[in-house]
Enzyme design. Structure first.
Site, PDB file in Angstrom:
ATOM      1  N   GLY A 231      -4.015   0.711 -10.719  1.00  0.00           N
ATOM      2  CA  GLY A 231      -2.725   0.662 -10.014  1.00  0.00           C
ATOM      3  C   GLY A 231      -1.904   1.934 -10.241  1.00  0.00           C
ATOM      4  CB  CYS A 348       3.799  -5.625 -17.476  1.00  0.00           C
ATOM      5  SG  CYS A 348       2.211  -6.311 -17.945  1.00  0.00           S
TER       6      CYS A 348
END
Ligand SMILES: C[S@@+](CC[C@H](N)C(=O)[O-])C[C@H]1O[C@@H](n2cnc3c(N)ncnc32)[C@H](O)[C@@H]1O
Length: 401
Positions: A231, A348
């Site tokens: 990503g 995250c």
């Protein structure tokens, strides 16, 4: 919406697959949607939304139904009643009123009201203090969906008009995120010509704020050392206009294989992949890179909206193990950064113990590094996106700098 027996029986099977067999929610959903081509759009939407909500709120709903967390029918009925949904005339249904459920909820312990495991509620409070209940609630909402326009092939504006021609509606997110678009529904996206041509990637708008922290320029040498399926590597390649060197590494070959496929579609020719076999792979790259991204394995507490099942799989022990791994990776992998270069440490997670505290410990042990910037996105507090943390660390030119 009037519910249909076949739809709810499938929901029951899917709920069991996730809560009892620990299968991944997204895989379970994909399987059942493929298996039921006759479902209408609203059936699919109900199935996906309700399944995620049942998993998110299973603890609260089971408490309200006065049943165990495996007992599907009372859990689903409590959900329907709380959300003013249709209650069919089926033998599994009992007498339940919304006001009774609301009264019962008011006297429930906070971890039940928020629907978190006790240990995670206690950890959240010890880490985030009075912000925790707000963050915990924000993490219980359904996620938004975002695209990143791949600037190697398109721009947010031309992407939005191209998708509009295929009846896919997108909106700009904010002037500070020029490549980000919020997308209403993703069901048609993957078949769209713009997606297939690599003009965009699905990437949360919070996640899109990490690669820019690297302060990139074309021609640099960059390593993304925990690249996964890429990503952030794809974003880095776009920010570097495909010029320079980008080495994307991971311990899992299958993730790098996926990355390679995505890189090809996105036209990111500058990406080279390398699997990390042992510490020698890292040592050989000592002092080699202008920029290092460490998007380390973490609790994923910032992305619970997308993966609500993971709050039931995490444990205090698994978080402790992750914290030890993060500290080790930061210490060893930072050596790949040249003096004068920069490293971005990212997670995250919303927990400072994985974020600010890791960075503080690293700086204490490594006086040749300086903290330049920190980004902390806390859902419900300062962000409507997923929870992310990023710290920009600069390696001084000499230890006395
Ligand atoms: C947070 S994910 C990375 C997500 C990815 N950067 C992205 O943006 O899509 C962390 C990654 O670290 C990898 N990982 C786990 N242990 C590692 C290690 N010892 N060295 C390098 N990568 C590791 C995992 O396989 C996982 O892909």
């Amino acid at each position: 919406m009037t519910v249909d027996r076949q739809l709810i029986s499938t929901l029951h099977t899917a709920f069991n697959s996730i809560t009892q067999q620990s299968l991944y929610a997204d895989k379970v959903i994909q399987h059942h949607i493929q298996d039921n081509p006759h479902w209408r759009r609203e059936d699919k939407a109900y199935f996906v939304t309700t399944l995620y909500d049942l998993v998110r709120f299973v603890r609260k709903l089971a408490y309200l139904g006065n049943v165990t967390e495996q007992d599907f029918w009372p859990i689903w009925q409590a959900y329907q009643v709380l959300n003013d949904g249709h209650i069919p005339d089926w033998e599994e249904m009992r007498e339940l009123t919304k006001s009774d459920l609301q009264a019962r909820l008011e006297s429930a312990p906070r971890a039940v009201q928020l629907s978190y495991p006790d240990w995670l509620d206690a950890l959240g409070e010890s880490q985030l203090g009075q912000n925790w209940p707000v963050v915990a609630q924000a993490l219980n909402r359904a996620p938004g969906y975002y695209l990143r326009a791949n600037t190697l092939k398109s721009s947010a504006q031309s992407l939005a008009s191209k998708l509009a021609k295929e009846q896919i509606t997108c909106e700009p997110v904010s002037p500070s995120l020029p490549d980000a678009l919020a997308i209403e529904a993703v069901d048609r996206l993957f078949r769209s010509s713009a997606f297939q041509a690599g003009e965009c990637e699905m990437q949360d708008a919070g996640s899109q704020q990490i690669a820019p922290l690297l302060d990139l320029a074309p021609g640099m040498k960059v390593v993304d050392a925990c690249a996964g399926a890429g990503g952030k590597s794809l974003h880095i390649a776009a920010l570097m206009n495909n010029k320079g060197r980008l080495l994307s590494m991971d311990i899992h070959q299958h993730k790098l294989d996926n990355l390679k496929k995505r890189a090809k579609r996105a036209g990111c020719h500058m990406i080279e992949t390398r699997v990390i076999k042992n510490n020698k792979t890292i040592k050989r790259l000592k002092d080699k890179f202008d920029r290092v991204l460490l998007d380390v394995p973490c609790s994923g507490t910032g992305v619970l909206r997308r993966n609500p099942d993971s709050k039931w799989h995490l444990s205090e022990q698994s978080i402790d193990e992750l914290i030890a791994l993060q500290a080790d990776l930061l210490q060893r992998y930072s050596q790949m950064c040249r003096p004068g270069g920069k490293l971005v440490y990212a997670t995250c997670s919303v927990l400072p113990v994985e974020n600010q505290q890791q960075v503080a410990q690293f700086l204490d042990a490594n006086p040749d590094w300086t903290l330049q910037q920190e980004l902390s996105l806390l859902p419900g507090i300062n962000s409507e996106f997923d929870g992310f943390y990023g710290a920009v660390l600069r390696r001084n030119d000499s230890p006395l700098d």
